[in-house]
Design a protein around this motif. Structure first.
Motif, PDB file in Angstrom:
ATOM      1  N   HIS A 137      -9.445   5.999   0.931  1.00  0.00           N
ATOM      2  CA  HIS A 137      -8.367   6.469   1.802  1.00  0.00           C
ATOM      3  C   HIS A 137      -7.962   7.896   1.448  1.00  0.00           C
ATOM      4  O   HIS A 137      -7.733   8.727   2.333  1.00  0.00           O
ATOM      5  N   ASN A 183       4.556  -3.833  -7.192  1.00  0.00           N
ATOM      6  CA  ASN A 183       3.107  -3.824  -7.397  1.00  0.00           C
ATOM      7  C   ASN A 183       2.732  -4.278  -8.808  1.00  0.00           C
ATOM      8  O   ASN A 183       1.697  -4.930  -9.003  1.00  0.00           O
ATOM      9  N   ASN A 229      -4.226  -0.035  -3.481  1.00  0.00           N
ATOM     10  CA  ASN A 229      -4.967  -1.247  -3.176  1.00  0.00           C
ATOM     11  C   ASN A 229      -5.306  -1.899  -4.514  1.00  0.00           C
ATOM     12  O   ASN A 229      -4.777  -1.494  -5.546  1.00  0.00           O
ATOM     13  N   TYR A 230      -6.192  -2.884  -4.502  1.00  0.00           N
ATOM     14  CA  TYR A 230      -6.547  -3.487  -5.789  1.00  0.00           C
ATOM     15  C   TYR A 230      -8.052  -3.490  -5.982  1.00  0.00           C
ATOM     16  O   TYR A 230      -8.819  -3.317  -5.044  1.00  0.00           O
ATOM     17  N   ASN A 240      -4.259  -3.023  -9.849  1.00  0.00           N
ATOM     18  CA  ASN A 240      -3.917  -2.094  -8.777  1.00  0.00           C
ATOM     19  C   ASN A 240      -4.511  -0.717  -9.067  1.00  0.00           C
ATOM     20  O   ASN A 240      -4.643  -0.312 -10.229  1.00  0.00           O
ATOM     21  N   ASP A 300      -6.387   3.920  -3.760  1.00  0.00           N
ATOM     22  CA  ASP A 300      -7.558   3.721  -2.905  1.00  0.00           C
ATOM     23  C   ASP A 300      -8.310   5.057  -2.768  1.00  0.00           C
ATOM     24  O   ASP A 300      -7.852   5.957  -2.053  1.00  0.00           O
ATOM     25  N   PRO A 318     -10.378   0.495   2.422  1.00  0.00           N
ATOM     26  CA  PRO A 318      -9.815  -0.849   2.408  1.00  0.00           C
ATOM     27  C   PRO A 318      -8.369  -0.880   2.901  1.00  0.00           C
ATOM     28  O   PRO A 318      -7.933  -1.871   3.504  1.00  0.00           O
ATOM     29  N   THR A 319      -7.625   0.209   2.676  1.00  0.00           N
ATOM     30  CA  THR A 319      -6.255   0.270   3.202  1.00  0.00           C
ATOM     31  C   THR A 319      -6.255   0.224   4.715  1.00  0.00           C
ATOM     32  O   THR A 319      -5.381  -0.391   5.340  1.00  0.00           O
ATOM     33  N   GLY A 354      -6.019  -3.234   6.352  1.00  0.00           N
ATOM     34  CA  GLY A 354      -4.818  -4.042   6.223  1.00  0.00           C
ATOM     35  C   GLY A 354      -3.874  -3.936   7.404  1.00  0.00           C
ATOM     36  O   GLY A 354      -3.839  -2.931   8.119  1.00  0.00           O
ATOM     37  N   TRP A 413       0.799  -1.223   0.000  1.00  0.00           N
ATOM     38  CA  TRP A 413       0.000   0.000   0.000  1.00  0.00           C
ATOM     39  C   TRP A 413       0.833   1.275   0.000  1.00  0.00           C
ATOM     40  O   TRP A 413       0.409   2.299  -0.549  1.00  0.00           O
ATOM     41  N   ASP A 469     -10.893  -5.317  -3.726  1.00  0.00           N
ATOM     42  CA  ASP A 469     -11.091  -4.760  -2.385  1.00  0.00           C
ATOM     43  C   ASP A 469     -11.738  -3.387  -2.440  1.00  0.00           C
ATOM     44  O   ASP A 469     -12.572  -3.041  -1.590  1.00  0.00           O
ATOM     45  N   THR A 479      -2.692   5.934  -1.349  1.00  0.00           N
ATOM     46  CA  THR A 479      -2.229   4.580  -1.068  1.00  0.00           C
ATOM     47  C   THR A 479      -2.721   3.647  -2.176  1.00  0.00           C
ATOM     48  O   THR A 479      -3.639   3.975  -2.919  1.00  0.00           O
TER      49      THR A 479
END
Length: 493
Positions: free
Chosen positions: A240, A220, A250-251, A234, A237, A277-278, A281, A211, A254, A248
């Motif tokens: 976030h 990544n 994420n994929y 990817n 996010d 979602p970050t 984690g 992230w 998520d 950040t």
């Protein structure tokens, strides 16, 4: 072969982060554990210094507080889904995981069969678990999942699932592979704990994408290449960024499911502890990178290996596939091409010179050693033997395998087993070399240097038999090959 990742620092940071998350939720945490837990070779390739069992070693520092719940999808049991890197079915791999965990001192509390619809093979597997003395539970499909929140978070949704009895503060929910129902298992338990007045929380442990690395960082990009069959992409996010003003990575899966997951958590707990979602984690891998250049180089090589693997798979099966083409686009994004690794050019040049299949391996000191198909050895066996001799300082022309060791092996494979290729496979070569080592000190020296080939990159001018690929993988050699067969036969091993 530079080290780019501080393994000890990672274990320390990760364990501390998980303990903090347990405390955040009042002493109990369901931790969804994605990726491979104790044989994460992808992570060890793209983060040089990361050991394949690092995540398990990290959990060992929490072993007294942790129990393991293994999830497996009933549909995967029914269709005999295979774990590609090991060549075994998910149900067999689940039993392998039980042995691996218990062998390292972990408590495996239970197994949950998800998406259960009275599948006959799932019933037989559950009977097998009972015979082996393993507790199992059933979780069922929920109509309207995942968007009908009112139904899902109710007695007819999560409430209809078997309640898994857990006794420890950290419940690690893991599985043989993706799509096994880990997240749903965690949320089902969270709901049923809450209904019983038990305070608990949920978090996710997924190493990739990292992230706090840039979106276009090779690590990544390598994750996208590794999950090309899942169509993972990817992305920044957005939740976030909106909540904290921080960018950040994420994929897509998520990110897409987060609004639904947040609504579920609000329904279960009254409010969601996460704004993105970050947030969910517990991944400290990015904070343990100590040489970004080494990590970038290793990750770029992994992208190229994934390209060759996708092309090989399409050639083996004959099925149309766009996975190699997708990875080619990732290679362009990373500004690399298929000639990144020196072993490829050396293997192709040797094959052109000899007009037979050949291969090459890049040693840790940068030397590139080649091997060709001969009357005695196949390409993989030749490369392996030549690399061992090079590591031991044995002259290339020196013979280290005795005729006395070869004779019974050749007789067995030709006269008894009926092999129709005269060349020795890598395993047969190693057996002959081991037999020779009792009388030949140079053969013994070659064997003593075999482990030094772990982590080296090899490439071959044609597709290897699966048996040879598996042996090289067992030795830790990162092998790739051109997407063509060495013969024109219809059946290929």
């Amino acid at each position: 072969m530079r080290i780019g990742f501080d393994n000890d620092r990672y274990i320390e940071l990760q364990a501390a982060h998980i303990r903090n998350r347990i405390d955040q939720f009042g002493g109990k945490l369901y931790l969804e554990f994605g990726g491979k837990l104790f044989d994460d070779f992808h992570a060890s390739r793209v983060l040089p210094g990361f050991q394949p069992d690092t995540k398990l070693r990290m959990l060992e520092s929490l072993a007294d507080e942790a129990e393991i719940v293994l999830a497996i999808n009933a549909n995967d049991i029914e269709r005999n889904k295979i774990r590609g890197d090991l060549g075994i079915t998910y149900d067999e791999d689940l039993l392998r995981l039980v042995d691996a965990f218990t062998g390292r001192g972990f408590y495996v509390g239970s197994i949950v069969i998800t998406q259960y619809r009275n599948q006959p093979d799932a019933d037989r597997f559950r009977e097998r678990l009972t015979t082996l003395g393993l507790k199992s539970y059933l979780h069922y499909p929920i109509a309207g999942y995942p968007y009908d929140i009112e139904r899902i978070v109710s007695d007819e949704g999560y409430g209809a699932n078997d309640y898994i009895e857990t006794t420890r503060p950290l419940v690690v929910v893991t599985a043989p592979g993706p799509g096994s129902g880990k997240m749903a298992t965690c949320l089902s338990q969270l709901y049923n704990d809450h209904e019983r007045g038990i305070t608990a929380g949920y978090a996710k442990f997924e190493t990739f994408p990292i992230w706090n690395l840039p979106l276009d960082h090779p690590v990544n990009i390598a994750y996208e290449a590794a999950t090309i069959d899942l169509d993972d992409v990817n992305a920044i996010d957005p939740f976030h960024l909106e909540a904290y003003g921080v960018s950040t990575v994420n994929y897509n899966r998520d990110i897409e499911i987060f609004p639904v997951l947040k609504a579920m958590l609000e329904k279960i707990l009254g409010q969601s502890p996460y704004q993105s979602p970050t947030d969910m984690g517990v991944n400290m891998a990015g904070n343990a990178i100590v040489d970004d250049g080494a990590v970038r180089e290793a990750a770029n090589r992994e992208v190229v290996r994934r390209y060759f693997k996708a092309a090989e798979s399409a050639r083996r099966t004959g099925a149309p596939s766009d996975e190699a083409a997708k990875i080619e686009l990732l290679m362009k994004k990373a500004r690399i091409d298929a000639n990144l690794m020196p072993a490829r050019a050396a293997a192709l040049a040797r094959a052109e010179d000899t007009k037979r299949s050949a291969g090459a391996i890049e040693l840790r000191d940068g030397r590139v050693i080649t091997g060709k198909t001969s009357e005695l050895l196949g390409a993989a066996a030749s490369v392996l033997l030549n690399a061992m001799k090079a590591q031991a300082g044995i002259a290339d022309e020196t013979s280290v395998i005795s005729n006395r060791a070869l004779e019974p092996i050749c007789r067995l494979r030709d006269d008894v087993l009926g092999h129709d290729t005269p060349q020795l496979r890598p395993l047969e070569m190693l057996i002959a070399l081991s037999s020779s080592s009792t009388d030949n000190p140079e053969a013994r020296a070659a064997i003593e240097h075999l482990q030094e080939l772990s982590g080296c990159d090899a490439h071959f001018s044609s597709i290897l038999p699966e048996e040879d690929e598996q042996l090289l993988r067992t030795l830790g050699i990162n092998a790739s090959c051109e997407a063509r067969f060495s013969t024109q036969r219809y059946y290929q091993e």
